[in-house]
Every structure is written in C-alpha cells, then in structure tokens.
Design a protein around this motif. Structure first.
Motif, PDB file in Angstrom:
ATOM      1  N   TYR A 269     -20.952 -41.414 -18.715  1.00  0.00           N
ATOM      2  CA  TYR A 269     -21.046 -41.955 -17.362  1.00  0.00           C
ATOM      3  C   TYR A 269     -20.417 -41.019 -16.338  1.00  0.00           C
ATOM      4  N   ILE A 270     -20.880 -41.156 -15.121  1.00  0.00           N
ATOM      5  CA  ILE A 270     -20.341 -40.364 -14.019  1.00  0.00           C
ATOM      6  C   ILE A 270     -20.384 -41.192 -12.738  1.00  0.00           C
ATOM      7  N   CYS A 271     -19.440 -40.932 -11.865  1.00  0.00           N
ATOM      8  CA  CYS A 271     -19.379 -41.659 -10.600  1.00  0.00           C
ATOM      9  C   CYS A 271     -20.346 -41.045  -9.594  1.00  0.00           C
ATOM     10  N   LEU A 272     -20.971 -41.911  -8.813  1.00  0.00           N
ATOM     11  CA  LEU A 272     -21.823 -41.479  -7.709  1.00  0.00           C
ATOM     12  C   LEU A 272     -21.124 -41.861  -6.402  1.00  0.00           C
ATOM     13  N   PHE A 273     -21.003 -40.897  -5.501  1.00  0.00           N
ATOM     14  CA  PHE A 273     -20.241 -41.075  -4.272  1.00  0.00           C
ATOM     15  C   PHE A 273     -21.171 -41.079  -3.062  1.00  0.00           C
ATOM     16  N   ASN A 274     -21.154 -42.189  -2.310  1.00  0.00           N
ATOM     17  CA  ASN A 274     -21.970 -42.320  -1.105  1.00  0.00           C
ATOM     18  C   ASN A 274     -21.091 -42.025   0.106  1.00  0.00           C
ATOM     19  N   GLU A 275     -21.180 -40.813   0.625  1.00  0.00           N
ATOM     20  CA  GLU A 275     -20.331 -40.405   1.744  1.00  0.00           C
ATOM     21  C   GLU A 275     -20.588 -41.231   3.002  1.00  0.00           C
ATOM     22  N   ILE A 276     -21.806 -41.730   3.155  1.00  0.00           N
ATOM     23  CA  ILE A 276     -22.146 -42.504   4.354  1.00  0.00           C
ATOM     24  C   ILE A 276     -21.373 -43.825   4.391  1.00  0.00           C
ATOM     25  N   ILE A 283      -8.256 -44.868  -1.487  1.00  0.00           N
ATOM     26  CA  ILE A 283      -7.847 -45.627  -2.677  1.00  0.00           C
ATOM     27  C   ILE A 283      -8.359 -44.955  -3.949  1.00  0.00           C
ATOM     28  N   CYS A 284      -9.559 -44.398  -3.888  1.00  0.00           N
ATOM     29  CA  CYS A 284     -10.136 -43.725  -5.060  1.00  0.00           C
ATOM     30  C   CYS A 284      -9.268 -42.555  -5.517  1.00  0.00           C
ATOM     31  N   ALA A 285      -8.707 -41.825  -4.568  1.00  0.00           N
ATOM     32  CA  ALA A 285      -7.849 -40.686  -4.900  1.00  0.00           C
ATOM     33  C   ALA A 285      -6.565 -41.152  -5.571  1.00  0.00           C
ATOM     34  N   GLN A 286      -6.081 -42.319  -5.169  1.00  0.00           N
ATOM     35  CA  GLN A 286      -4.883 -42.880  -5.774  1.00  0.00           C
ATOM     36  C   GLN A 286      -5.161 -43.381  -7.193  1.00  0.00           C
ATOM     37  N   ARG A 287      -6.357 -43.891  -7.417  1.00  0.00           N
ATOM     38  CA  ARG A 287      -6.712 -44.470  -8.719  1.00  0.00           C
ATOM     39  C   ARG A 287      -7.139 -43.425  -9.744  1.00  0.00           C
ATOM     40  N   CYS A 288      -7.733 -42.329  -9.286  1.00  0.00           N
ATOM     41  CA  CYS A 288      -8.274 -41.348 -10.222  1.00  0.00           C
ATOM     42  C   CYS A 288      -7.154 -40.616 -10.954  1.00  0.00           C
ATOM     43  N   THR A 289      -7.240 -40.591 -12.279  1.00  0.00           N
ATOM     44  CA  THR A 289      -6.176 -39.998 -13.100  1.00  0.00           C
ATOM     45  C   THR A 289      -6.358 -38.498 -13.334  1.00  0.00           C
ATOM     46  N   VAL A 290      -7.532 -37.962 -12.988  1.00  0.00           N
ATOM     47  CA  VAL A 290      -7.786 -36.543 -13.264  1.00  0.00           C
ATOM     48  C   VAL A 290      -8.125 -35.737 -12.014  1.00  0.00           C
ATOM     49  N   GLY A 291      -7.925 -36.326 -10.834  1.00  0.00           N
ATOM     50  CA  GLY A 291      -8.118 -35.579  -9.594  1.00  0.00           C
ATOM     51  C   GLY A 291      -9.557 -35.324  -9.203  1.00  0.00           C
ATOM     52  N   ALA A 292     -10.454 -36.252  -9.575  1.00  0.00           N
ATOM     53  CA  ALA A 292     -11.851 -36.080  -9.165  1.00  0.00           C
ATOM     54  C   ALA A 292     -12.007 -36.368  -7.668  1.00  0.00           C
ATOM     55  N   PHE A 293     -11.101 -37.174  -7.133  1.00  0.00           N
ATOM     56  CA  PHE A 293     -11.101 -37.466  -5.694  1.00  0.00           C
ATOM     57  C   PHE A 293      -9.843 -36.886  -5.056  1.00  0.00           C
ATOM     58  N   GLY A 311     -14.489 -45.213 -14.325  1.00  0.00           N
ATOM     59  CA  GLY A 311     -14.831 -46.276 -13.398  1.00  0.00           C
ATOM     60  C   GLY A 311     -13.674 -46.916 -12.658  1.00  0.00           C
ATOM     61  N   LEU A 312     -12.472 -46.393 -12.822  1.00  0.00           N
ATOM     62  CA  LEU A 312     -11.315 -46.990 -12.151  1.00  0.00           C
ATOM     63  C   LEU A 312     -11.441 -46.945 -10.633  1.00  0.00           C
ATOM     64  N   CYS A 313     -12.111 -45.936 -10.129  1.00  0.00           N
ATOM     65  CA  CYS A 313     -12.291 -45.820  -8.683  1.00  0.00           C
ATOM     66  C   CYS A 313     -13.301 -46.832  -8.154  1.00  0.00           C
ATOM     67  N   ALA A 319     -15.382 -50.383   0.262  1.00  0.00           N
ATOM     68  CA  ALA A 319     -16.633 -50.140   0.996  1.00  0.00           C
ATOM     69  C   ALA A 319     -17.840 -50.086   0.069  1.00  0.00           C
ATOM     70  N   GLU A 320     -17.622 -50.230  -1.246  1.00  0.00           N
ATOM     71  CA  GLU A 320     -18.691 -50.129  -2.245  1.00  0.00           C
ATOM     72  C   GLU A 320     -19.449 -48.816  -2.110  1.00  0.00           C
ATOM     73  N   ALA A 321     -18.681 -47.767  -1.832  1.00  0.00           N
ATOM     74  CA  ALA A 321     -19.276 -46.436  -1.677  1.00  0.00           C
ATOM     75  C   ALA A 321     -19.367 -45.692  -3.001  1.00  0.00           C
ATOM     76  N   LEU A 322     -18.869 -46.327  -4.065  1.00  0.00           N
ATOM     77  CA  LEU A 322     -18.857 -45.685  -5.378  1.00  0.00           C
ATOM     78  C   LEU A 322     -19.639 -46.516  -6.382  1.00  0.00           C
ATOM     79  N   GLN A 323     -20.288 -45.830  -7.291  1.00  0.00           N
ATOM     80  CA  GLN A 323     -21.073 -46.488  -8.329  1.00  0.00           C
ATOM     81  C   GLN A 323     -20.968 -45.663  -9.608  1.00  0.00           C
ATOM     82  N   LEU A 324     -20.902 -46.357 -10.733  1.00  0.00           N
ATOM     83  CA  LEU A 324     -20.865 -45.655 -12.015  1.00  0.00           C
ATOM     84  C   LEU A 324     -22.267 -45.653 -12.605  1.00  0.00           C
ATOM     85  N   ALA A 325     -22.752 -44.480 -12.977  1.00  0.00           N
ATOM     86  CA  ALA A 325     -24.120 -44.353 -13.488  1.00  0.00           C
ATOM     87  C   ALA A 325     -24.141 -43.668 -14.840  1.00  0.00           C
ATOM     88  N   LYS A 326     -25.141 -44.035 -15.638  1.00  0.00           N
ATOM     89  CA  LYS A 326     -25.329 -43.353 -16.919  1.00  0.00           C
ATOM     90  C   LYS A 326     -25.847 -41.946 -16.664  1.00  0.00           C
TER      91      LYS A 326
END
Length: 352
Positions: A269-276, A283-293, A311-313, A319-326
């Motif tokens: 899985y990988i996160c999809l980020f909607n910048e719009i 908050i995502c940067a605070q939650r991410c354990t490996v610095g993806a944000f 998927g922690l982010c 804002a529901e700007a993040l989604q986890l996708a296969k």
C-alpha cells in the motif's frame, strides 16, 4: 578445534536474518551470556525442522527422557522454539531475530542490553533490511481506509486477529529494553500479540497472558490512537503482530535511515496525497514515523519514496486529503505460507 560459540555464531549467521561477526567479538559475548556450552552443542546438532525429543534422541544416540528435559530447559530459556500439536511436542532452532532475542523478554538486563546495543551499531542493525525477503512487513492500521477493496486477508490486521483461535499479549520488547536503559517513551507497553502456537509458547514461558479477540482488537484500536505502526511476521499465516513506535523499535529506527524506506520494506500500500484538499495542518507530519511528510515553509510536502503504507496519516487527516491505495497488481507482494517457510527462503538467499 573452533570455539563452540564461534560455531554457534556461524550457524546463526546462516539462519534467516543472520548473525554477522564484528571486529570486537561482542556477538560471541552475547552468545556466552545466553548459552551454556551444553546448550550450544545441542543447538548445533538440531535439524531445522520440528522434531520430538524422542526423534532427536534417537538420531544423536541419547536417552529420550534426558533429551526431553534438556530441550524443554532450552525452550524455557528462549533458546529454541517449542511447538505443541495434538499432544505432540516438537522443538526446533530459531534465528537470533525474530527468535532468540525476542524470547529473552523476561531475561533483559543492562549488561545484555549494552552488549546488544553495541552489536546493533557494529553490524547487526544492517541485517534488518539487508535481504530481499524481510522478516517483518508493514500493514495498514485500518483497512477501512484502503481504496480499492477487497484486500488480502494477510494484509488485514482485524481479519488476522478474528481468524485466530488463541491470542496472547506481551510487553513490547523494544520499549521494555529502552526503558531498562533509562530512556523510553510514554507509549503503551503491553502491545505485542501472538497467535496460536506462538501464543502457546509465550504463555507457557510466562512472557504473555491470554486475551480475547475483543481485547486484541482493543490493542489495535489503542495503537492507532497512539500512532503505532503495525508490523507482522512475514507470512500468510501471521504468527505474531507488533505495534511499533519509531522511538524504540529497531526495525523503524533503522528504516528511517534509508533515503527511500518504501524500497526497503514489503508493503502492498501507498498513501495518495491530494494537495488541493490539504489545509496544511501538519498532523500527517506528526503522525508519520518515517518522515514521508514534512512541513517546509508552512506547506506540507509528501515524499512517496518514504511511505511504508501504514495509513497512520490517513486516519487523522481532518481534510480527507489522504487516501491509502493498493499498489499496482504487478507490484503486490505475496508472503510465504508460514514463518518457517519465510526463514527457509531467507536462509537460501544468504547462501546464493
């Protein structure tokens, strides 16, 4: 004649995650701390597949009752694994990680931890991500957030827990070790789940307690709240589940050092980020354990090559700007059937 502990080190080096030599020899010092010479000798003589005490005694020309006592003594010390099926008890050697080290949960002390910390830095840490087949995998903290359902049952933490007949919970070895060294974090300590034969072993060795399915699901829910990454043993059967923090977990600590952690870990899985949609709350940067944000100049940046698909982010994005996708079908990873199969694959990879 070679020192028996060096022979033991050489055997462990060829098992799964390995056990490399260092210039200081601290790895042998650790083995001397854990194994008596008699234990080391028997470990060297054991075959890789589960065997009863009678079968091992017959092959080695030893007394069956005495062999049973020796094997059970080693299992109690966390030096070998015990499997009970249909009133038959079998024993088999296990790698140093995941295996002997984790089984020292009740035997941790400052001298041992000091030696292991030295060994981790001197060479053992590199083995965590040094092979094609890993010993752990990251899976989504919550499968409801994954787009493109359904997902494989071995990628679904809730489905894994609900499928198990016996479940136990133990203290997190990593957090316990760091706390014993005088540091540590405030995350929940009792978060490591074991299933079926692994649960039997942990409970019988007084390392864990039995819990219900509902209690195990509560551990998962609390882990999501605390921002802990779900790591499972790399198999379809899934024998154990860890809830890891990046401040104490050796796996995550070493993973963070990679320029692209996504390439070093088997995740589907990988996160999809909607910048719009992003409101730049961070908050995502605070939650991410490996610095993806990362937040730079008050703007959120997403680095996909660092995402491990936990998927922690996603679960906390207001804002529901993040989604986890296969990942695409051609990139999906199917683990070996059981952890024993995984160990065998890893061992074969070391020989090549």
């Amino acid at each position: 004649m070679s020192d028996i502990y060096e022979l033991l080190r050489e055997k462990l080096e060829m098992m799964a995650t390995g056990y490399p030599a260092t210039a200081t020899g601290v790895e042998v010092k650790i083995l001397r701390h854990l194994f008596s010479e008699e234990d080391a000798d028997l470990f060297l003589k054991m075959e890789s597949d589960p065997r009863t005490a009678g079968q091992i005694a017959l092959r080695l020309g030893a007394d069956s009752a005495q062999m049973a006592a020796r094997l059970e003594g080693m299992a109690r010390k966390g030096l070998i694994f015990r499997v009970k099926e249909d009133e038959t008890t079998c024993y088999l050697p296990v790698p140093f990680i995941v295996g002997i080290y984790e089984f020292q949960l009740n035997n941790l002390n400052k001298p041992l931890l000091k030696d292991f910390a030295q060994y981790y830095l001197a060479g053992f840490g590199a083995t965590f991500h040094g092979q094609k087949t890993p010993h752990l995998r990251s899976i989504p903290i919550n499968t409801e957030i994954v787009a493109g359902q359904p997902i494989a049952p071995y990628d679904d933490a809730v489905a894994i827990i609900k499928s198990k007949a016996r479940i136990s919970v133990a203290e997190c070895l990593c957090r316990k070790a760091v706390r014993l060294s005088g540091k540590g974090c405030s995350h929940t300590l009792e978060t490591c789940l074991q299933f079926d034969t692994f649960a039997d072993y942990y409970v019988e060795n007084n390392m864990a307690r039995w819990i219900s399915t509902a209690e195990a699901l509560a551990v998962l829910k609390q882990s999501e709240k605390e921002g802990l990454v779900i790591h499972i043993l790399n198999s379809q059967k899934v024998e154990a589940m860890c809830c890891c923090c990046s401040c104490c977990c050796g796996m995550l600590i070493s993973l963070k050092l990679f320029p692209a952690p996504a390439r070093a870990l088997k995740s589907n899985y990988i996160c999809l980020f909607n910048e719009i949609l992003c409101t730049q709350c961070g908050i995502c940067a605070q939650r991410c354990t490996v610095g993806a944000f990362k937040v730079k100049d008050e703007k959120v940046e997403f680095h996909a090559d660092r995402c491990i698909g936990c998927g922690l982010c996603v679960t906390t994005c207001p804002a529901e700007a993040l989604q986890l996708a296969k990942k695409p079908d051609g990139s999906l990873y199917k683990p070996p059937p059981t952890i024993y199969d995984t160990y065998a694959v890893m061992s074969r990879e070391k020989i090549k």
